[in-house]
Motif scaffolding. Structure first.
Motif, PDB file in Angstrom:
ATOM      1  N   PRO A 138      74.468  47.826  19.512  1.00  0.00           N
ATOM      2  CA  PRO A 138      75.108  48.706  20.496  1.00  0.00           C
ATOM      3  C   PRO A 138      76.610  48.445  20.548  1.00  0.00           C
ATOM      4  N   SER A 139      77.374  49.515  20.672  1.00  0.00           N
ATOM      5  CA  SER A 139      78.830  49.361  20.663  1.00  0.00           C
ATOM      6  C   SER A 139      79.286  48.506  21.832  1.00  0.00           C
ATOM      7  N   LYS A 140      80.298  47.703  21.575  1.00  0.00           N
ATOM      8  CA  LYS A 140      80.856  46.784  22.572  1.00  0.00           C
ATOM      9  C   LYS A 140      82.157  47.375  23.116  1.00  0.00           C
ATOM     10  N   GLY A 141      82.345  47.258  24.415  1.00  0.00           N
ATOM     11  CA  GLY A 141      83.571  47.752  25.035  1.00  0.00           C
ATOM     12  C   GLY A 141      84.582  46.634  25.180  1.00  0.00           C
ATOM     13  N   VAL A 142      85.604  46.639  24.322  1.00  0.00           N
ATOM     14  CA  VAL A 142      86.640  45.607  24.362  1.00  0.00           C
ATOM     15  C   VAL A 142      87.539  45.852  25.573  1.00  0.00           C
TER      16      VAL A 142
ATOM     17  N   GLU B 160      79.865  34.656  22.133  1.00  0.00           N
ATOM     18  CA  GLU B 160      79.749  34.495  20.689  1.00  0.00           C
ATOM     19  C   GLU B 160      81.090  34.669  19.989  1.00  0.00           C
ATOM     20  N   ALA B 161      81.904  35.596  20.477  1.00  0.00           N
ATOM     21  CA  ALA B 161      83.153  35.930  19.784  1.00  0.00           C
ATOM     22  C   ALA B 161      84.368  35.196  20.333  1.00  0.00           C
ATOM     23  N   PHE B 162      84.364  34.873  21.627  1.00  0.00           N
ATOM     24  CA  PHE B 162      85.510  34.228  22.269  1.00  0.00           C
ATOM     25  C   PHE B 162      85.052  32.844  22.740  1.00  0.00           C
ATOM     26  N   ASP B 163      85.535  31.790  22.076  1.00  0.00           N
ATOM     27  CA  ASP B 163      85.035  30.471  22.472  1.00  0.00           C
ATOM     28  C   ASP B 163      85.789  29.933  23.692  1.00  0.00           C
ATOM     29  N   ARG B 164      85.329  28.820  24.221  1.00  0.00           N
ATOM     30  CA  ARG B 164      85.883  28.302  25.475  1.00  0.00           C
ATOM     31  C   ARG B 164      87.308  27.792  25.326  1.00  0.00           C
ATOM     32  N   ASP B 165      87.761  27.554  24.089  1.00  0.00           N
ATOM     33  CA  ASP B 165      89.141  27.120  23.852  1.00  0.00           C
ATOM     34  C   ASP B 165      90.095  28.297  23.637  1.00  0.00           C
ATOM     35  N   GLY B 166      89.576  29.504  23.778  1.00  0.00           N
ATOM     36  CA  GLY B 166      90.430  30.685  23.659  1.00  0.00           C
ATOM     37  C   GLY B 166      90.529  31.276  22.273  1.00  0.00           C
TER      38      GLY B 166
ATOM     39  N   ASP C 167      79.032  42.360  28.914  1.00  0.00           N
ATOM     40  CA  ASP C 167      78.289  41.813  27.773  1.00  0.00           C
ATOM     41  C   ASP C 167      78.645  40.334  27.614  1.00  0.00           C
ATOM     42  N   PRO C 168      78.213  39.483  28.546  1.00  0.00           N
ATOM     43  CA  PRO C 168      78.621  38.077  28.504  1.00  0.00           C
ATOM     44  C   PRO C 168      78.123  37.326  27.270  1.00  0.00           C
TER      45      PRO C 168
END
Length: 590
Positions: free
Chosen positions: A209-213, A452-458, A446-447
Motif C-alpha cells: 500500500p502506498s505510503k504518505g510521506v 523500518e525506514a527511519f531509525d532512532r538515530d535519524g 504508518d508507525p
C-alpha cells in the motif's frame, strides 16, 4: 549561487515575502498567455480561498486532497490551504477507485478539490469527504453562457440547469470567502509552525500500500536552502509545470520554488504538449525525466535526418560533432585546445544556438534530469547542443533532492555530490543512509514502516546501493531489493540492462531483465524492425562484469561539502541513478 538567507520560517511566510517583491509581475500563466496571473492577483486569490476554506471548517492540521491536471487553479488552492496550517496534497489522476480510497482514508482528508472529470472515480471510491469542490465547476460548456450560482448552489448556464449535487464550485468558495469578514487571514498563516506538516507525497505503492510521506515546512525550507547552494534560482525565473503535482519534483520546482524564489510558472495540462510549450515559456530553469529528454533528442535527430538540404544537414551534423568533442574533453577533465574552442564558438553562433532557440531551450541556465538512468549519449547530446544539464537524485523522503551538482561540475553517469546540509553513510551492504534537516518526518499513520525506514538515530535508509569516486561523486548501482544475483554469484543491475534495451531504439517502450537465482539472465523487449540491430550486443555490454559491491566499515561516512564527517575515497561505480517507490524526478519512468 542563490543566497537562501534570510530564510522564512514557513512556506506561508515565504510566499507573503515573495508576492510583495514585484506585485505586478506575472506569477502564473498558461501556454500562449491565454491567461496570466500577477503576484498581486495570486495573493488576493489565496486570501479569498483561505477564507472560504476556513468557512467550511478547515483548520490547522486538516488534510485537503487535490486531484486535477496541471492548471492555474492548483496554485492558489494549495497555497490557501497552506495558509490555514492545513495539509494540501495531490493524488495521481490515474489512481483507480480502490487506491484512491486508501489514500483518502490514510490521509484523513476532510475536503477534496478536483476536476469534474474525476468525480466518477471519487464517488466510486466510497469515501465520503465532508466537502467536494470542483475547480472547473464555473467553466462554460462549448457554446454556453457564463455560469451563475443560484441560492441552492446549482450551477446554471443560461436557461439550462447544470446540477452539481454535493459539490461546491471554486467561485462559490471565493464568494463565501468574501462574505467571511470575521476571518483573520494574517493571524491564521502566522500561527503556522515550522514543524507543521506541509504536504503528503504518496509513493507509487509498488512494494505494498502506498505510503504518505509527511514533509514539514522546516523540511522543505531546508531542502530549498541546500539546493540554492548548488543550483541558481532567481526571482522571475521561468519553468513549466507538466509533471504530476502528486510528485515532489513538480511541487518543489514549481509550487514551492515559486513561493520561495519567485519562479514564474507556465502550466502545461498535457505532457504531450511540452514540445510546443517550451518555445512559448522559454524556461530559464527546467527539470525533465529521461523519457522527455530522449524524445526531444530523437525529434532533433529525425529532423536532421529528414533535412532535404544536404549542405544544411552536413552543417548541423558537424556542429553537433564539434560540440560532442568539446563535451567529452570537459567530462574527461582535459583541456579544450584553442582550435576546438574557436570551432565550437563558430558552431554555437551559427547552428547550435538556432537549434536551442527552436526547441525553446536557448535561455536555460540549468536543467536537471533524473528518476531513471539517463543514457550518457543523451546527456552528451544536450551538453554538445549547449544546454547546461546535469543528473540529480532524490526521494520524497528527502523532500526532493539528495544529490546534485551544477552542470559546470557535472560528471555524466553520476548523480553528483551530496546536497549541502545532508550527511550520509554507507552501510556494510552498500546501502546509502542519509540524515539531515530535509529528511521527512515519517509515513502518515504508518508507525511500523516509519520505524523500518527511519531509525532512532535519524538515518533514513534509502534502499539504494551506492559507490563513490575519490571526489565524492555518487553513483547509484541499483535498488537494494532489485539486484539480480545469478547462480554463479554474479551481481547484475537489471536497470542497466533494461536501459540499454529501451535506449537502443525509440520503438522500445518497456524492457524487463529476469535472472535472480538463474544460470543466465534473460531479457524481454518488443523492438520494431529498426530497433533490433545491436540489442544483444548492447544488453551483454550493459550486463558487463560483476557490479562492485563496496564493503567499507559501516561507520565510514560521506558528508556534503562543508558538512560533517570524514569523506572516504570510494570506488567509481558502473551504475546510474535509479527509480524507486518515491524517487526524483518522476514515477514509473523505468
Amino acid at each position: 549561487m542563490t543566497d537562501p538567507t534570510p530564510m522564512s520560517a514557513t512556506l506561508c511566510d515565504a510566499f507573503q515575502r515573495t508576492a510583495a517583491v514585484a506585485p505586478d509581475m506575472v506569477a502564473l500563466r498558461t501556454v500562449g498567455a491565454t491567461r496570466t496571473v500577477t503576484w498581486r492577483a495570486l495573493a488576493e486569490d489565496v486570501r479569498l480561498l483561505a477564507a472560504g476554506l476556513a468557512g467550511l471548517g478547515v483548520r490547522r492540521g486538516d488534510t485537503v486532497a487535490l486531484m486535477m491536471t496541471n492548471r492555474v487553479e492548483f496554485f492558489p488552492v494549495d497555497l490557501a490551504a497552506q495558509h490555514l496550517g492545513a495539509i494540501p496534497f495531490s493524488v495521481y489522476n490515474t489512481l483507480p477507485a480502490a487506491q484512491l480510497a486508501h489514500v483518502l482514508r490514510n490521509s484523513g482528508s476532510r475536503v477534496m478539490v478536483c476536476e469534474t472529470q474525476y468525480l466518477p472515480v471519487v464517488r466510486e471510491s466510497g469515501v465520503a469527504v465532508e466537502h467536494l469542490i470542483l475547480v472547473d465547476g464555473d467553466e462554460v460548456p462549448a457554446g454556453g453562457e457564463e455560469a451563475k450560482a443560484d441560492d441552492d448552489e446549482t450551477l446554471t448556464y443560461g436557461d439550462e440547469a447544470k446540477p452539481a449535487e454535493g459539490t461546491l464550485s471554486l467561485e462559490i468558495l471565493r464568494a463565501r470567502g468574501r462574505a467571511n469578514t470575521s476571518f483573520d487571514f494574517d493571524a491564521a498563516w502566522r500561527a503556522v509552525q515550522p514543524d507543521d506538516v506541509l504536504t503528503l507525497i504518496y509513493t507509487s505503492g509498488t512494494t505494498g500500500p502506498s505510503k504518505g510521506v509527511e514533509i514539514t515546512h522546516a523540511n522543505l525550507l531546508a531542502q530549498a536552502a541546500g539546493v540554492a547552494q548548488v543550483l541558481d534560482f532567481r526571482f522571475g525565473d521561468r519553468t513549466t509545470s507538466y509533471l504530476p503535482s502528486a510528485h515532489i519534483v513538480d511541487r518543489f520546482t514549481c509550487l514551492y520554488a515559486q513561493a520561495i524564489f519567485g519562479v514564474q510558472v507556465t502550466v502545461v495540462p498535457d505532457i504531450k504538449e511540452i514540445g510546443k510549450a517550451l518555445p512559448d515559456c522559454r524556461p530559464t530553469i527546467w527539470c525533465a525525466v529521461p523519457r522527455v529528454w530522449n524524445k526531444i533528442k530523437q525529434a532533433v535527430e529525425l529532423g536532421i535526418e529528414n533535412e532535404p538540404d544536404a549542405a544544411r544537414r552536413a552543417a548541423v551534423g558537424a556542429a553537433l560533432e564539434t560540440g560532442l568533442r568539446r563535451t567529452r574533453l570537459l567530462q574527461a577533465g582535459k583541456p579544450v585546445h584553442d582550435e576546438l574552442s574557436a570551432a565550437y564558438a563558430e558552431a554555437d553562433g551559427g547552428v547550435l544556438s538556432a537549434l536551442r532557440s527552436r526547441l525553446g531551450l536557448d535561455q536555460v541556465r540549468w536543467a536537471v534530469t533524473g528518476a531513471a538512468p539517463t543514457p550518457p549519449s543523451t546527456l552528451e547530446f544536450f551538453a554538445a547542443l549547449g544546454v547546461p544539464i546535469c543528473e540529480g537524485w532524490g526521494m520524497s523522503e528527502l523532500s526532493c533532492f539528495g544529490a546534485v551538482s551544477p552542470p559546470a561540475r557535472a560528471r555524466f553517469g553520476t548523480i553528483g555530490t551530496l546536497l549541502p546540509g545532508l550527511e550520509a553513510r554507507r552501510a556494510a551492504d552498500g546501502e546509502l543512509l542519509v540524515r539531515g534537516p530535509s529528511v521527512a518526518k515519517g509515513y502518515r499513520n504508518d508507525p511500523d514502516r516509519t520505524r523500518e525506514a527511519f531509525d532512532r538515530d535519524g538515518w533514513f535508509h534509502t534502499g539504494d546501493v551506492i559507490v563513490s569516486d575519490p571526489d565524492d561523486y555518487l553513483t547509484i548501482v541499483d535498488r537494494k531489493k532489485d539486484l539480480i544475483i545469478n547462480e554463479g554469484g554474479k551481481n547484475i543491475s537489471p536497470v542497466t540492462v533494461e536501459t540499454a534495451l529501451t535506449t537502443a531504439s525509440p520503438l522500445i517502450g518497456t524492457a524487463v531483465a529476469i535472472g535472480d537465482s538463474r544460470p543466465l539472465h534473460h531479457r524481454a523487449a518488443r523492438p520494431g524492425r529498426r530497433g533490433r540491430g545491436g540489442l544483444r550486443r548492447r544488453a551483454r555490454a550493459a550486463a558487463g562484469p560483476a557490479l562492485p559491491r563496496p564493503q567499507p566499515p559501516a561507520d565510514r561516512r560521506l558528508a556534503s561539502r562543508g558538512g560533517r564527517g570524514q569523506q572516504p575515497a570510494g570506488t567509481r561505480g558502473a551504475g546510474q541513478a535509479l527509480p524507486g517507490d518515491s524517487r526524483v524526478l518522476g514515477r514509473d519512468e523505468r
